[in-house]
Structures are given as C-alpha cells and as structure tokens.
Design a protein around this motif. Structure first.
Motif, PDB file in Angstrom:
ATOM      1  N   PRO A  20      -1.767  14.398  -3.422  1.00 11.35           N
ATOM      2  CA  PRO A  20      -1.274  13.079  -3.015  1.00 11.35           C
ATOM      3  C   PRO A  20      -2.000  11.972  -3.777  1.00 11.35           C
ATOM      4  O   PRO A  20      -3.155  12.143  -4.185  1.00 11.35           O
ATOM      5  CB  PRO A  20      -1.605  13.026  -1.519  1.00 11.35           C
ATOM      6  CG  PRO A  20      -1.872  14.434  -1.110  1.00 11.35           C
ATOM      7  CD  PRO A  20      -2.408  15.129  -2.313  1.00 11.35           C
ATOM      8  N   CYS A  21      -1.326  10.863  -3.939  1.00 14.60           N
ATOM      9  CA  CYS A  21      -1.904   9.696  -4.611  1.00 14.60           C
ATOM     10  C   CYS A  21      -1.734   8.463  -3.727  1.00 14.60           C
ATOM     11  O   CYS A  21      -0.815   8.395  -2.899  1.00 14.60           O
ATOM     12  CB  CYS A  21      -1.234   9.441  -5.952  1.00 14.60           C
ATOM     13  SG  CYS A  21      -1.470  10.762  -7.162  1.00 14.60           S
ATOM     14  N   ARG A  22      -2.622   7.497  -3.936  1.00 10.11           N
ATOM     15  CA  ARG A  22      -2.540   6.244  -3.176  1.00 10.11           C
ATOM     16  C   ARG A  22      -2.845   5.082  -4.106  1.00 10.11           C
ATOM     17  O   ARG A  22      -3.808   5.133  -4.885  1.00 10.11           O
ATOM     18  CB  ARG A  22      -3.513   6.253  -2.001  1.00 10.11           C
ATOM     19  CG  ARG A  22      -3.346   5.054  -1.060  1.00 10.11           C
ATOM     20  CD  ARG A  22      -4.244   5.190   0.153  1.00 10.11           C
ATOM     21  NE  ARG A  22      -3.979   4.154   1.131  1.00 10.11           N
ATOM     22  CZ  ARG A  22      -4.623   4.037   2.300  1.00 10.11           C
ATOM     23  NH1 ARG A  22      -5.572   4.915   2.625  1.00 10.11           N
ATOM     24  NH2 ARG A  22      -4.322   3.066   3.142  1.00 10.11           N
ATOM     25  N   LEU A  23      -2.053   4.031  -4.008  1.00 12.04           N
ATOM     26  CA  LEU A  23      -2.234   2.839  -4.835  1.00 12.04           C
ATOM     27  C   LEU A  23      -1.836   1.603  -4.057  1.00 12.04           C
ATOM     28  O   LEU A  23      -1.049   1.676  -3.103  1.00 12.04           O
ATOM     29  CB  LEU A  23      -1.388   2.930  -6.101  1.00 12.04           C
ATOM     30  CG  LEU A  23       0.135   2.904  -5.887  1.00 12.04           C
ATOM     31  CD1 LEU A  23       0.823   2.078  -6.961  1.00 12.04           C
ATOM     32  CD2 LEU A  23       0.711   4.323  -5.880  1.00 12.04           C
ATOM     33  N   VAL A  24      -2.396   0.476  -4.446  1.00 14.74           N
ATOM     34  CA  VAL A  24      -1.886  -0.790  -3.950  1.00 14.74           C
ATOM     35  C   VAL A  24      -1.273  -1.535  -5.134  1.00 14.74           C
ATOM     36  O   VAL A  24      -1.833  -1.549  -6.238  1.00 14.74           O
ATOM     37  CB  VAL A  24      -2.971  -1.655  -3.264  1.00 14.74           C
ATOM     38  CG1 VAL A  24      -3.401  -1.020  -1.957  1.00 14.74           C
ATOM     39  CG2 VAL A  24      -4.168  -1.911  -4.157  1.00 14.74           C
TER      40      VAL A  24
ATOM     41  N   ASP B 281       0.860  -1.181   0.000  1.00 11.89           N
ATOM     42  CA  ASP B 281       0.000   0.000   0.000  1.00 11.89           C
ATOM     43  C   ASP B 281       0.900   1.237   0.000  1.00 11.89           C
ATOM     44  O   ASP B 281       1.574   1.526   0.991  1.00 11.89           O
ATOM     45  CB  ASP B 281      -0.906  -0.036   1.237  1.00 11.89           C
ATOM     46  CG  ASP B 281      -1.747   1.225   1.402  1.00 11.89           C
ATOM     47  OD1 ASP B 281      -1.830   2.021   0.451  1.00 11.89           O
ATOM     48  OD2 ASP B 281      -2.307   1.411   2.502  1.00 11.89           O
ATOM     49  N   PHE B 282       0.910   1.965  -1.131  1.00 10.76           N
ATOM     50  CA  PHE B 282       1.784   3.127  -1.298  1.00 10.76           C
ATOM     51  C   PHE B 282       0.988   4.427  -1.256  1.00 10.76           C
ATOM     52  O   PHE B 282      -0.097   4.515  -1.835  1.00 10.76           O
ATOM     53  CB  PHE B 282       2.511   3.075  -2.645  1.00 10.76           C
ATOM     54  CG  PHE B 282       3.570   2.027  -2.751  1.00 10.76           C
ATOM     55  CD1 PHE B 282       4.817   2.202  -2.172  1.00 10.76           C
ATOM     56  CD2 PHE B 282       3.326   0.856  -3.459  1.00 10.76           C
ATOM     57  CE1 PHE B 282       5.808   1.239  -2.293  1.00 10.76           C
ATOM     58  CE2 PHE B 282       4.309  -0.116  -3.588  1.00 10.76           C
ATOM     59  CZ  PHE B 282       5.551   0.077  -3.003  1.00 10.76           C
ATOM     60  N   LYS B 283       1.561   5.430  -0.608  1.00  5.81           N
ATOM     61  CA  LYS B 283       1.082   6.804  -0.701  1.00  5.81           C
ATOM     62  C   LYS B 283       2.217   7.642  -1.278  1.00  5.81           C
ATOM     63  O   LYS B 283       3.364   7.543  -0.827  1.00  5.81           O
ATOM     64  CB  LYS B 283       0.667   7.327   0.671  1.00  5.81           C
ATOM     65  CG  LYS B 283      -0.515   6.579   1.280  1.00  5.81           C
ATOM     66  CD  LYS B 283      -0.846   7.086   2.674  1.00  5.81           C
ATOM     67  CE  LYS B 283      -1.997   6.310   3.285  1.00  5.81           C
ATOM     68  NZ  LYS B 283      -2.299   6.739   4.673  1.00  5.81           N
TER      69      LYS B 283
ATOM     70  N   ILE C 101      -5.575   1.848  -8.212  1.00  5.23           N
ATOM     71  CA  ILE C 101      -5.389   3.233  -7.788  1.00  5.23           C
ATOM     72  C   ILE C 101      -6.568   3.649  -6.909  1.00  5.23           C
ATOM     73  O   ILE C 101      -7.717   3.645  -7.348  1.00  5.23           O
ATOM     74  CB  ILE C 101      -5.263   4.171  -9.004  1.00  5.23           C
ATOM     75  CG1 ILE C 101      -4.089   3.731  -9.894  1.00  5.23           C
ATOM     76  CG2 ILE C 101      -5.057   5.610  -8.541  1.00  5.23           C
ATOM     77  CD1 ILE C 101      -4.007   4.473 -11.214  1.00  5.23           C
ATOM     78  N   LEU C 102      -6.272   3.998  -5.672  1.00  9.77           N
ATOM     79  CA  LEU C 102      -7.298   4.433  -4.731  1.00  9.77           C
ATOM     80  C   LEU C 102      -7.569   5.931  -4.815  1.00  9.77           C
ATOM     81  O   LEU C 102      -8.718   6.367  -4.699  1.00  9.77           O
ATOM     82  CB  LEU C 102      -6.882   4.066  -3.306  1.00  9.77           C
ATOM     83  CG  LEU C 102      -6.993   2.586  -2.942  1.00  9.77           C
ATOM     84  CD1 LEU C 102      -6.140   2.281  -1.721  1.00  9.77           C
ATOM     85  CD2 LEU C 102      -8.445   2.202  -2.698  1.00  9.77           C
ATOM     86  N   GLU C 103      -6.518   6.725  -5.010  1.00  7.28           N
ATOM     87  CA  GLU C 103      -6.669   8.185  -5.059  1.00  7.28           C
ATOM     88  C   GLU C 103      -5.661   8.769  -6.033  1.00  7.28           C
ATOM     89  O   GLU C 103      -4.507   8.326  -6.099  1.00  7.28           O
ATOM     90  CB  GLU C 103      -6.403   8.807  -3.676  1.00  7.28           C
ATOM     91  CG  GLU C 103      -7.321   8.353  -2.566  1.00  7.28           C
ATOM     92  CD  GLU C 103      -6.864   8.876  -1.201  1.00  7.28           C
ATOM     93  OE1 GLU C 103      -6.058   9.831  -1.170  1.00  7.28           O
ATOM     94  OE2 GLU C 103      -7.287   8.313  -0.183  1.00  7.28           O
TER      95      GLU C 103
END
Length: 295
Positions: free
Chosen positions: A238-242, A177-179, A200-202
């Motif tokens: 900011p971005c968030r991905l797994v 889980d990366f931010k 991609i979450l955000e």
C-alpha cells in the motif's frame, strides 16, 4: 495500464527528499516545502512531517500573517492559545488555524509514545494578514471520505471523487490524503493555474504514466502546470500520499520565523508588536500555557 485521462497531465518538475531535522523543543521534522531546495511554493510556506515524543514539542510561540494546518496521523497533540482556546487533536483530526494579526500558542504531545502528523503553512493575502484569528476544527469522523477502485481519500480541503470538504479556505486550497492499494491508479483534477505538489508518506509511486518516474517515501514531488495528476501504485505494498494545491497569491513574501508579511518593515513591526504586546498581541504579556497531562 491505461494512460492518463487528462489532456494536459501535470508533469513532475522537481523532487526533494525530506531529511529529518530538529525543530521546536526536541522535536524532529521532515521539512518538504521550506527546505533550501524548495523554499516556498506560492501560497505554501512550509510542510513538516513531525515526529514527537514527550517531553519534546512546540512550546509557547507566536504567529502572524498566515494559517497553520495541523493534520494528525498518529497519537494526539494538545493545543492552547493566549485567548483561552484549548483542545486535543487526535489521529485523523484536523485543525485549520488562521493566525491573522496574532496568536501565541503551544502544541504539545497529549499521549506517551510517538505523535506523528503533518503541519502545513498557508500564506494569507495582504488584505487578510491582519484579520482576527480563527479556528476550523474537524474530528476524523467529520472529514469526508470515499473509497473507489483501490483508492481511498480523506478530503481535508477542496473536492475529490464527488465529495467536498466543509473547510473554508481563505486562500483557495485543496488538501487530499490518498491511500492506494497495490495496483491502484489515481487520477485527480487540479484547478488550472494552481501550484500543486505531492508528499509521499508511504511506499513508491509512478507519476504521469505507468512508466513515469518512480518516487519513494518522504519525497516532495513538485508538479508542473496542467489539468490533473495521475499516479500509479505498481508495487506490492500500500502507498499513502497527500496532494496539496493552492491558488498563487503572486505577492511579495517577507518572513522571519513565525511572522510572514509582505515587506521587511511589516515583519519588524510584527516583532515590535509581539515584544510590546499590542496590535493583536495584547494578551501575550505574561501568558504561559498550562502543563499537558499525558494520557
């Protein structure tokens, strides 16, 4: 911006937008793996980003032949099964459940308001499908985390930035889980021969090179083969991905709802076992979960 350091960076070979659909009892999910456009990606059978508000949820239901991995992003879910296992998974917590030969359980909101998370289904090899059920559970504080150069990672399974998860993956798996802060760059090695994808979450991200395709939230990004993946956050947010990868089993898959086996005959046997309460489902007869008291 520097190019990818990998000699053979993994390219984007498919992107799929996950649209909301109903699931369970009144729940909404964004299904990525498991959609018609991406039915499975060996060894992965399904990935749902779920959003649930009580009284909706996932009431009593069975599983056989694979693992469910629940990772809470917001809120809390209470889990109960027919063997007496019960607990609450809160924001940042992980439950890695090996259903094996059989589990009947429920997953219901433990709080008022929105409960948000991810559930991944990982297939089991034929030799492991009928093992005894098992749980690995980690609270948020016990999941290894690293922050470096504008990139933060929670290592759910596998290894990143020099730290390893304590989770044992019967089917070899990485789950990260990366931010990423604005302007940050991510380079992550992926084992040779493993299938891998990003959800991609955000935010919006560029893949492969600074000028690579820009892909936004709720997309599943299937990666081709190579030695690693490179991602750029060129946006001002900011971005968030797994990032999820696994060693393919290269075995036939036969599935019907919550049963995943190797042949149609084995699936029919699983249904009969569940209905008659045998071969792992002995405790299913008459079992009902307790109502969950909301916080």
């Amino acid at each position: 911006m520097a190019a990818s350091p990998f000699s053979n960076p993994r390219p984007v070979i498919k992107k799929v937008l996950s649209k909301q659909q109903p699931e369970g009892d009144g729940a909404l999910v964004r299904r990525s793996i498991g959609r018609p456009e991406l039915k499975e990606l060996d060894p992965f059978l399904l990935l749902d980003e779920f959003s649930v508000t009580a009284p909706a949820g996932f009431p009593d239901h069975p599983h056989r032949g694979f693992e469910t991995v629940t990772y809470m992003l917001e809120g809390a879910f209470t889990h109960q099964d027919f063997a007496g296992h019960k607990g609450t998974i809160k924001a940042g917590d992980l439950q890695w459940m090996t259903a094996g030969r059989g589990i009947v359980h429920c997953e219901m909101p433990a709080k008022r308001g929105r409960q948000h998370g991810l559930q991944l289904w990982v297939n089991l090899a034929a030799k492991d499908k009928m093992i005894e059920p098992n749980y690995q559970e980690l609270e948020d504080k016990d999941i290894p985390k690293v922050h470096k150069d504008g990139v933060s990672v929670s290592v759910i399974a596998g290894e990143s930035m020099g730290v390893k998860s304590p989770v044992y993956t019967r089917t070899p798996t990485m789950y990260l889980d990366f931010k990423m802060e604005p302007g940050a760059i991510l380079h992550q090695a992926v084992p040779d021969g493993w299938n891998a994808f990003v959800y991609i979450l955000e935010g919006e991200l560029n893949f492969g090179s600074p000028d690579g395709p820009t892909i936004g939230a709720h997309h599943t990004v299937q990666l081709g083969m190579g030695d690693g993946v490179s991602v750029w956050n060129k946006s001002k947010a900011p971005c968030r991905l797994v990032l999820i990868g696994g060693q393919p089993l290269n075995e036939p898959v036969a599935k019907y709802g919550p049963f995943v086996m190797n042949t149609k005959e084995q699936v029919m046997e699983a249904i009969r076992d569940y209905q008659s309460g045998k071969n792992g489902f002995e405790r299913a007869a008459g079992w009902q979960s307790d109502p969950v008291a909301l916080e």
